[in-house]
Scaffold this motif. Structure first.
Motif, mmCIF file in Angstrom:
data_model
loop_
_atom_site.group_PDB
_atom_site.id
_atom_site.type_symbol
_atom_site.label_atom_id
_atom_site.label_comp_id
_atom_site.label_asym_id
_atom_site.label_seq_id
_atom_site.Cartn_x
_atom_site.Cartn_y
_atom_site.Cartn_z
ATOM 1 N N ARG A 1 0.913 -1.318 -0.034
ATOM 2 C CA ARG A 1 0.119 0.076 0.041
ATOM 3 C C ARG A 1 0.711 1.356 0.078
ATOM 4 O O ARG A 1 1.946 1.269 0.845
ATOM 5 N N ASP A 2 0.550 2.205 -0.908
ATOM 6 C CA ASP A 2 1.387 3.347 -1.175
ATOM 7 C C ASP A 2 0.893 4.453 0.176
ATOM 8 O O ASP A 2 1.700 5.431 0.454
ATOM 9 N N ASN A 3 -0.160 4.198 0.733
ATOM 10 C CA ASN A 3 -0.704 5.040 1.917
ATOM 11 C C ASN A 3 -1.690 4.439 2.661
ATOM 12 O O ASN A 3 -2.213 3.550 2.353
ATOM 13 N N GLY A 4 -1.835 5.136 3.858
ATOM 14 C CA GLY A 4 -2.907 4.444 4.759
ATOM 15 C C GLY A 4 -2.289 3.262 5.598
ATOM 16 O O GLY A 4 -1.027 3.243 5.478
ATOM 17 N N VAL A 5 -3.116 2.931 6.365
ATOM 18 C CA VAL A 5 -2.614 1.709 7.405
ATOM 19 C C VAL A 5 -2.360 0.380 6.579
ATOM 20 O O VAL A 5 -2.787 0.096 5.482
ATOM 21 N N ARG A 6 -1.565 -0.262 7.219
ATOM 22 C CA ARG A 6 -1.123 -1.612 6.788
ATOM 23 C C ARG A 6 -1.311 -2.662 7.940
ATOM 24 O O ARG A 6 -1.557 -2.132 9.413
ATOM 25 N N ALA A 7 -1.440 -3.783 7.786
ATOM 26 C CA ALA A 7 -1.815 -4.880 8.895
ATOM 27 C C ALA A 7 -0.601 -4.876 9.647
ATOM 28 O O ALA A 7 0.517 -4.966 9.360
ATOM 29 N N GLY A 8 -0.920 -4.741 11.268
ATOM 30 C CA GLY A 8 0.016 -4.544 12.082
ATOM 31 C C GLY A 8 0.239 -3.101 12.612
ATOM 32 O O GLY A 8 0.418 -2.925 13.899
ATOM 33 N N ASP A 9 -0.524 -2.159 11.884
ATOM 34 C CA ASP A 9 -0.390 -0.867 12.427
ATOM 35 C C ASP A 9 -1.420 -0.759 13.394
ATOM 36 O O ASP A 9 -2.436 -1.243 13.572
ATOM 37 N N ARG A 10 -1.481 0.436 14.339
ATOM 38 C CA ARG A 10 -2.331 0.995 15.181
ATOM 39 C C ARG A 10 -3.575 1.357 14.445
ATOM 40 O O ARG A 10 -3.080 2.045 13.557
ATOM 41 N N ALA A 11 -4.667 1.036 14.808
ATOM 42 C CA ALA A 11 -6.092 1.498 14.029
ATOM 43 C C ALA A 11 -6.423 2.762 14.583
ATOM 44 O O ALA A 11 -6.583 3.164 15.644
ATOM 45 N N PRO A 12 -6.227 3.826 13.597
ATOM 46 C CA PRO A 12 -6.579 5.226 14.169
ATOM 47 C C PRO A 12 -7.956 5.299 14.310
ATOM 48 O O PRO A 12 -8.826 4.751 13.892
ATOM 49 N N ASP B 1 -24.074 1.924 7.320
ATOM 50 C CA ASP B 1 -24.595 2.404 8.756
ATOM 51 C C ASP B 1 -23.892 3.489 9.085
ATOM 52 O O ASP B 1 -24.058 4.121 10.243
ATOM 53 N N ILE B 2 -22.546 3.873 8.485
ATOM 54 C CA ILE B 2 -21.891 5.098 9.053
ATOM 55 C C ILE B 2 -21.281 5.943 8.010
ATOM 56 O O ILE B 2 -21.134 5.434 6.790
ATOM 57 N N LEU B 3 -21.243 7.002 8.016
ATOM 58 C CA LEU B 3 -20.825 8.065 7.059
ATOM 59 C C LEU B 3 -19.529 8.636 7.408
ATOM 60 O O LEU B 3 -19.295 9.237 8.639
ATOM 61 N N ASP B 4 -18.807 8.833 6.469
ATOM 62 C CA ASP B 4 -17.488 9.405 6.530
ATOM 63 C C ASP B 4 -17.769 10.971 6.328
ATOM 64 O O ASP B 4 -17.030 11.288 5.117
ATOM 65 N N THR B 5 -18.417 11.594 7.055
ATOM 66 C CA THR B 5 -18.909 13.064 6.713
ATOM 67 C C THR B 5 -17.728 13.988 6.471
ATOM 68 O O THR B 5 -17.836 14.778 5.725
ATOM 69 N N GLY B 6 -16.612 13.745 7.374
ATOM 70 C CA GLY B 6 -15.391 14.679 7.249
ATOM 71 C C GLY B 6 -14.346 14.212 6.313
ATOM 72 O O GLY B 6 -13.116 14.728 6.261
ATOM 73 N N GLY B 7 -14.438 13.053 5.919
ATOM 74 C CA GLY B 7 -13.589 12.503 5.078
ATOM 75 C C GLY B 7 -12.229 11.916 6.169
ATOM 76 O O GLY B 7 -11.149 11.530 5.423
ATOM 77 N N HIS B 8 -12.643 11.993 7.310
ATOM 78 C CA HIS B 8 -11.315 11.361 8.058
ATOM 79 C C HIS B 8 -11.091 10.064 8.041
ATOM 80 O O HIS B 8 -9.808 9.534 8.223
ATOM 81 N N VAL B 9 -12.077 9.005 7.954
ATOM 82 C CA VAL B 9 -11.680 7.669 7.790
ATOM 83 C C VAL B 9 -10.919 7.487 6.473
ATOM 84 O O VAL B 9 -9.903 6.760 6.189
ATOM 85 N N HIS B 10 -11.063 8.092 5.537
ATOM 86 C CA HIS B 10 -10.512 7.880 4.262
ATOM 87 C C HIS B 10 -9.145 8.565 4.239
ATOM 88 O O HIS B 10 -7.922 7.822 4.053
ATOM 89 N N SER B 11 -9.057 9.460 5.179
ATOM 90 C CA SER B 11 -7.534 10.283 5.355
ATOM 91 C C SER B 11 -6.656 9.465 6.166
ATOM 92 O O SER B 11 -5.494 9.101 6.003
ATOM 93 N N ALA B 12 -7.299 8.638 7.207
ATOM 94 C CA ALA B 12 -6.494 8.292 8.346
ATOM 95 C C ALA B 12 -6.214 6.630 7.602
ATOM 96 O O ALA B 12 -5.084 6.253 8.146
ATOM 97 N N TYR B 13 -7.037 6.169 6.922
ATOM 98 C CA TYR B 13 -7.094 4.625 6.545
ATOM 99 C C TYR B 13 -6.360 4.421 5.190
ATOM 100 O O TYR B 13 -5.961 3.418 4.697
ATOM 101 N N GLY B 14 -6.629 5.480 4.193
ATOM 102 C CA GLY B 14 -6.185 5.585 3.057
ATOM 103 C C GLY B 14 -6.986 4.399 2.253
ATOM 104 O O GLY B 14 -6.410 3.757 1.297
ATOM 105 N N LEU B 15 -8.325 4.194 2.367
ATOM 106 C CA LEU B 15 -9.193 3.358 1.782
ATOM 107 C C LEU B 15 -9.625 3.603 0.400
ATOM 108 O O LEU B 15 -9.913 5.000 0.237
ATOM 109 N N SER B 16 -9.756 2.758 -0.563
ATOM 110 C CA SER B 16 -10.446 3.168 -1.788
ATOM 111 C C SER B 16 -11.749 2.215 -1.673
ATOM 112 O O SER B 16 -11.937 1.432 -0.748
ATOM 113 N N SER B 17 -12.682 2.420 -2.681
ATOM 114 C CA SER B 17 -14.039 1.735 -2.806
ATOM 115 C C SER B 17 -13.668 0.274 -2.807
ATOM 116 O O SER B 17 -12.878 -0.054 -3.284
ATOM 117 N N GLU B 18 -14.798 -0.551 -2.125
ATOM 118 C CA GLU B 18 -14.373 -1.928 -2.132
ATOM 119 C C GLU B 18 -13.336 -2.525 -1.174
ATOM 120 O O GLU B 18 -12.689 -3.426 -1.446
#
Length: 597
Positions: free
Chosen positions: A383-394, A444-461
């Motif tokens: 992964r170029d950005n975001g969390v990897r397996a073994g990282d602390r979950a933000p 059931d959860i909305l990433d209203t401020g984009g903070h999940v995307h920013s911290a985890y570096g996730l893409s769709s699916e």
């Protein structure tokens, strides 16, 4: 010969590590016995720093607010020099961020931290047993038999596992013959909790920092006391009375207006670093100071101990609930390298302190520690950005579909695993012990401020699996959910089997379903099945808890004597356990639901 255990786990030692482990087991409904040879709780301030990562742990355990209220932020350091007092910050002061809500270490005397943990443990219906000394133990393939000296005589207790959380001079470690190599650091020091006149509580006072005669007085927030600290010669006896410490302080500061009124606790000790050669021998484990010994610089010892216990607790509970025994071997593989790294940090900070550099930065926060090389970190594409397996979950602020704000840490809180799906169309089947949340439109959860995307570096699916101790176990795409299912099976998080009724003819008793009641879409099928699986999971969990309670009652009854009434109760309890076991087995293996309609 198989012995029926009296409890699941014996925890020897009631310090921060033992109490953290006890709380974690209590909330998982694991039986344990928490003992300490001391007659009462520890009364000293020794480990007074609570680092940001430990604050996250305490939030998950439900005790962070009480611990914060018991202390405060570190005060400025006031260096008393010939030119006058000079104030310097003790730690870097940073504001909380969406992914790191705790940025600043807390100053909380150890006895207050442990008091809050005992209070939390009491809320689960448990309490430590003081004046209970472990005097011997034997282990076999099925468990551990411990001999405990109590005020009422020696007692033998059978358990599945024994945990040595009994400090640097650990009886458990010595009884196992585990080496504790290390080195002395050439520093002997005195530390004392005192009531004092003539010194203000708005700063951490330091005198003689560039000399061998240095001494400091740190206010212990949450109390009226100060912690006195100073290096002392190896060949000199120190009078630790109030009069002796007043004289000692006067000699080092040149002041006679600072008077020690009383001493609550005091110790003269030699600083060293030590690390146990192994953390496990079969069914016996070491945790906390029994496994590693630190100098006090950087406030790392207590925090590393708390996180040891936090790592071990969920694994013990999982194995006791049927997960593979091999899961417990990951405890040492994950925690021993952490202790080794932290010991090195503590040594470097001690050397810096000798050169008058007492500044502390992010390196002491423990937020950047993780388990990238752990066998529990599921490998995946780079992964170029975001969390990897073994990282602390933000953490991240999010909004529930109902419109109320919440946080990822609130979703993680509790003894479960968490699976987050980011902008996905469908969710895998529920599993006992797994909470699934869908982030994005229709979820059931909305990433209203984009903070999940920013911290985890996730893409769709993409999916993130978070362990019970708040570390990322895997980051996978929807196409790899099959591999994730295999991983969950291996750690004991298995699907819930849905059973169907046998040979029940309902045609005479129930009307045929109307067309509008028949699920027509895939989404409706998923909704109905999910609700049914959730009901079944609840029933199985209640059956499991009832079975464990009946087994505990049975053991208690048998210890009271063999009267006719007790024998009758025992026979009834055994029948109940057998019936529950058969029923649970049928629920799991019902052949009519192999394919899950």
């Amino acid at each position: 010969m198989t012995h029926t255990p009296d409890t699941d786990v014996i925890i020897c030692g009631t310090g921060a590590a033992g109490l953290t482990l006890a709380i974690d087991l209590a909330r998982r409904n694991v039986g344990f016995l928490l003992i300490d040879k001391a007659a009462h709780p520890f009364i000293g301030s020794r480990g007074k720093g609570i680092q940001p990562r430990s604050q996250e742990v305490f939030e998950d355990l439900g005790v962070i607010d009480r611990i914060v209220a018991s202390g405060g932020e570190y005060p400025v350091q006031r260096f008393h020099t010939a030119e006058g007092p000079v104030d310097k910050a003790t730690v870097e002061m940073s504001d909380p961020t969406p992914d790191e809500p705790y940025q600043i270490p807390l100053l909380v005397p150890q006895f207050l931290t442990e008091r809050r943990l005992r209070e939390r443990l009491t809320e689960f219906g448990h309490a430590p047993h003081y004046s209970h000394e472990l005097v011997g133990f034997d282990q076999d393939a099925d468990g551990v038999t411990a001999r405990i000296a109590t005020p009422d005589g020696e007692r033998t207790v059978r358990a599945s596992y024994l945990i040595g959380a009994d400090g640097g001079s650990s009886f458990v470690r010595k009884a196992l013959g585990i080496g504790f190599p290390g080195k002395t650091l050439g520093v002997r020091a005195v530390v004392a909790d005192v009531l004092a006149d003539g010194v203000s509580s708005d700063a951490w006072h330091r005198w003689g920092e560039d000399t061998a005669a240095q001494v400091s007085m740190c206010p212990l927030y949450g109390t009226d006391m100060f912690q006195l600290q100073a290096p002392i010669p190896f060949d000199v006896d120190i009078d630790l009375s109030a009069e002796g410490l007043t004289s000692f302080l006067g000699e080092r500061t040149g002041r006679n207006d600072v008077v020690i009124r009383s001493v609550s606790w005091a110790s003269a000790f030699e600083m060293n670093t030590r690390l146990a050669e192994t953390y496990q021998r079969e069914r016996v484990f070491l945790t906390g100071d029994a496994a590693h010994c630190h100098p006090p610089t950087g406030g790392q010892g207590l925090n590393t101990s708390v996180q040891d216990a936090y790592n071990l607790g969920w694994k013990l509970a999982a194995v006791l609930d049927g997960a593979p025994e091999s899961l417990l071997s990951t405890y040492e593989k994950e925690r021993r390298p952490i202790a080794e790294a932290v010991l090195g940090l503590s040594e470097r900070l001690l050397e810096a302190a000798k050169n008058r550099n007492t500044h502390r930065g992010r390196e002491v926060s423990q937020l950047d520690l993780g388990y990238l090389d752990s066998p529990l970190s599921m490998s995946g594409p780079d992964r170029d950005n975001g969390v990897r397996a073994g990282d602390r979950a933000p953490d991240a602020p999010v909004t529930g579909a109902g419109g109320l704000p919440t946080r990822l840490f609130s979703l993680f809180q509790g003894p479960h695993w968490t699976l987050l799906g980011y902008d996905v169309d469908d969710a895998p089947a529920p599993r006992r012990g797994l909470h699934i949340h869908i982030i994005g439109g229709g979820g059931d959860i909305l990433d209203t401020g984009g903070h999940v995307h920013s911290a985890y570096g996730l893409s769709s699916e993409e999916w993130v699996l978070v362990r019970p101790d708040g570390y990322v176990a895997a980051v996978v795409g929807t196409a790899d959910l099959g591999s994730l299912a295999t991983y969950l099976d291996a750690v004991g998080i298995r699907p819930v089997t849905v059973t169907q009724p046998h040979h029940v003819d309902t045609s005479a008793d129930m009307p045929a379903p109307s067309p509008s009641a028949v699920p027509r879409t895939r989404r409706e099928h998923r909704r109905i099945r999910s609700a049914a699986e959730q009901r079944l999971a609840t029933a199985q969990r209640e059956l499991h808890q009832l079975s464990r309670q009946v087994q505990r009652d049975l053991r208690s009854v048998r210890r009271q004597g063999e009267t006719t009434a007790i024998v009758a109760r025992s026979n009834f309890a055994e029948l109940a356990v057998q019936s529950i076991t058969r029923l649970a087995a049928n629920l799991r293996t019902d052949p009519s639901d192999r394919n899950g309609q």
